[in-house]
Write an enzyme that holds these catalytic residues in place. Structure first.
Site, PDB file in Angstrom:
ATOM      1  N   HIS A  57     -37.028  74.995  61.171  1.00  0.00           N
ATOM      2  CA  HIS A  57     -38.436  74.608  61.149  1.00  0.00           C
ATOM      3  C   HIS A  57     -39.349  75.821  61.068  1.00  0.00           C
ATOM      4  O   HIS A  57     -40.489  75.728  60.637  1.00  0.00           O
ATOM      5  CB  HIS A  57     -38.792  73.801  62.403  1.00  0.00           C
ATOM      6  CG  HIS A  57     -37.893  72.638  62.633  1.00  0.00           C
ATOM      7  ND1 HIS A  57     -37.764  71.607  61.730  1.00  0.00           N
ATOM      8  CD2 HIS A  57     -37.042  72.336  63.650  1.00  0.00           C
ATOM      9  CE1 HIS A  57     -36.881  70.718  62.184  1.00  0.00           C
ATOM     10  NE2 HIS A  57     -36.430  71.145  63.342  1.00  0.00           N
ATOM     11  N   HIS A 106     -43.635  82.362  66.864  1.00  0.00           N
ATOM     12  CA  HIS A 106     -43.078  81.879  65.595  1.00  0.00           C
ATOM     13  C   HIS A 106     -44.210  81.701  64.596  1.00  0.00           C
ATOM     14  O   HIS A 106     -45.390  81.794  64.961  1.00  0.00           O
ATOM     15  CB  HIS A 106     -42.331  80.552  65.824  1.00  0.00           C
ATOM     16  CG  HIS A 106     -43.234  79.477  66.348  1.00  0.00           C
ATOM     17  ND1 HIS A 106     -43.364  79.197  67.697  1.00  0.00           N
ATOM     18  CD2 HIS A 106     -44.105  78.639  65.720  1.00  0.00           C
ATOM     19  CE1 HIS A 106     -44.256  78.227  67.852  1.00  0.00           C
ATOM     20  NE2 HIS A 106     -44.720  77.877  66.669  1.00  0.00           N
ATOM     21  N   HIS A 117     -46.075  79.805  60.994  1.00  0.00           N
ATOM     22  CA  HIS A 117     -46.265  78.651  60.117  1.00  0.00           C
ATOM     23  C   HIS A 117     -46.927  79.122  58.823  1.00  0.00           C
ATOM     24  O   HIS A 117     -47.792  79.993  58.843  1.00  0.00           O
ATOM     25  CB  HIS A 117     -47.198  77.621  60.771  1.00  0.00           C
ATOM     26  CG  HIS A 117     -46.658  77.032  62.034  1.00  0.00           C
ATOM     27  ND1 HIS A 117     -45.877  75.890  62.053  1.00  0.00           N
ATOM     28  CD2 HIS A 117     -46.780  77.420  63.318  1.00  0.00           C
ATOM     29  CE1 HIS A 117     -45.547  75.607  63.316  1.00  0.00           C
ATOM     30  NE2 HIS A 117     -46.082  76.523  64.103  1.00  0.00           N
ATOM     31  N   HIS A 126     -47.864  81.612  66.427  1.00  0.00           N
ATOM     32  CA  HIS A 126     -48.073  80.933  67.715  1.00  0.00           C
ATOM     33  C   HIS A 126     -47.291  81.654  68.802  1.00  0.00           C
ATOM     34  O   HIS A 126     -46.059  81.746  68.722  1.00  0.00           O
ATOM     35  CB  HIS A 126     -47.588  79.473  67.638  1.00  0.00           C
ATOM     36  CG  HIS A 126     -48.486  78.609  66.794  1.00  0.00           C
ATOM     37  ND1 HIS A 126     -48.080  77.402  66.263  1.00  0.00           N
ATOM     38  CD2 HIS A 126     -49.777  78.790  66.420  1.00  0.00           C
ATOM     39  CE1 HIS A 126     -49.103  76.874  65.583  1.00  0.00           C
ATOM     40  NE2 HIS A 126     -50.133  77.694  65.658  1.00  0.00           N
ATOM     41  N   THR A 148     -47.275  71.284  68.099  1.00  0.00           N
ATOM     42  CA  THR A 148     -47.513  70.816  66.726  1.00  0.00           C
ATOM     43  C   THR A 148     -46.222  70.347  66.061  1.00  0.00           C
ATOM     44  O   THR A 148     -46.201  70.109  64.862  1.00  0.00           O
ATOM     45  CB  THR A 148     -48.156  71.926  65.861  1.00  0.00           C
ATOM     46  OG1 THR A 148     -47.205  72.987  65.683  1.00  0.00           O
ATOM     47  CG2 THR A 148     -49.428  72.456  66.501  1.00  0.00           C
ATOM     48  N   THR A 149     -45.153  70.237  66.851  1.00  0.00           N
ATOM     49  CA  THR A 149     -43.880  69.712  66.345  1.00  0.00           C
ATOM     50  C   THR A 149     -43.368  68.672  67.351  1.00  0.00           C
ATOM     51  O   THR A 149     -43.777  68.695  68.515  1.00  0.00           O
ATOM     52  CB  THR A 149     -42.831  70.837  66.228  1.00  0.00           C
ATOM     53  OG1 THR A 149     -42.689  71.485  67.490  1.00  0.00           O
ATOM     54  CG2 THR A 149     -43.221  71.860  65.164  1.00  0.00           C
TER      55      THR A 149
HETATM   56 ZN   LIG Z   1     -46.161  76.561  66.107  1.00  0.00          ZN
END
Ligand SMILES: [Zn+2]
Length: 260
Positions: free
Chosen positions: A93, A118, A120, A137, A206-207
């Site tokens: 992800h 991590h 995005h 993030h 957000t996941t």
């Molecule tokens: Zn994130």
């Protein structure tokens, strides 16, 4: 002449049908999620444990705007980050950098541990309607290991980010791969902009499972990575895009603290 062939196709269909029927109960407990097609963010509410992704009312990310935010005196977080070995994992992800113990963020007298950061692409939060090429993030957890405070930093194209130089040349390309470049250290402070004006709001992961009760601090000012650093992340298979669309505010206040 074609009769035997027709029969065998029928037999094959029948076999396929029964295997689909057998597989059906397993689909109800689907745990796989992603950003494309049948597992995209529109379907996360159907993932086991993901109900909040569709029923939650304080979800992240959100659209941030300098004109829509209220000027706030929310206490700024104080960052107590040390260095960590660069230890990356491609979890299918994102690429997650697991951080050595001992780095913390303080909010008043509460202390949270920097567990990982991590990326995005493109950014999950927008600012004044604009997506940035990347967003990082920084995830902070309480003593029980539950994420409580996330610091988001928008990334735009500019000079090379020296702190990520070695890491971004050794990104783990495929799901399940790890990368720990020998001797590579990072201090997450280098991922914070010099000017620490921030947006603040109550949101969620957000996941999946999209858990709520998180405090979000999104820096108003971006940091920079070079075009080739940004491209190195964008070229990772299956991770572009890996952003959840912005979610409705549902009446939430977004604060803007610019006194930095
Ligand atoms: Zn994130």
């Amino acid at each position: 002449m074609s009769h035997p062939r027709t029969l065998s196709v029928r037999a094959l269909r029948s076999a396929l049908l029964s295997s689909v029927l057998l597989a059906a109960p397993a689909l109800a407990e689907e745990t796989h999620w992603g950003y494309a097609q049948t597992v995209d963010p529109e379907h996360w509410g159907e993932v086991a444990g993901g109900a909040l992704c569709s029923t939650g009312v304080q979800q992240s990310p959100v659209a941030l705007s300098t004109s829509g935010a209220t000027h706030t005196n929310v206490q700024a977080p104080s960052f107590h980050y040390g260095t960590s070995q660069v230890r990356m994992v491609n979890n299918g992800h994102t690429v997650q950098f697991n951080y050595d113990v001992g780095s913390t963020l303080r909010l008043g007298n509460q202390e949270y541990k920097l567990a990982q950061f991590h990326f995005h692409t493109p950014s999950e939060h927008t600012q004044n309607g604009v997506h940035y090429p990347l967003e990082v993030h920084l995830v902070h957890t309480d003593a029980a290991g539950t994420p409580r405070v996330v610091v988001g930093v928008l990334i735009e194209e500019g000079l090379v980010n020296a702190a990520l130089f070695t890491a971004f040349r050794h990104l783990p390309r495929h799901e399940g791969e790890t990368s720990t470049p020998l001797g590579a250290l990072i201090n997450a402070s280098a991922l914070l902009p010099f000017n620490r004006a921030f947006f603040h709001y109550a949101g969620s992961l957000t996941t999946p499972p999209c858990s709520e009760g998180l405090q979000w601090f999104v820096m108003k000012n971006p940091i920079h990575l070079s075009d080739s650093q940004i491209a190195a992340f964008e070229r990772l298979p299956h991770l572009n895009p890996n952003n959840r669309p912005v979610q409705p505010l549902n009446g939430r206040d977004v604060g803007l603290q610019s006194a930095y």
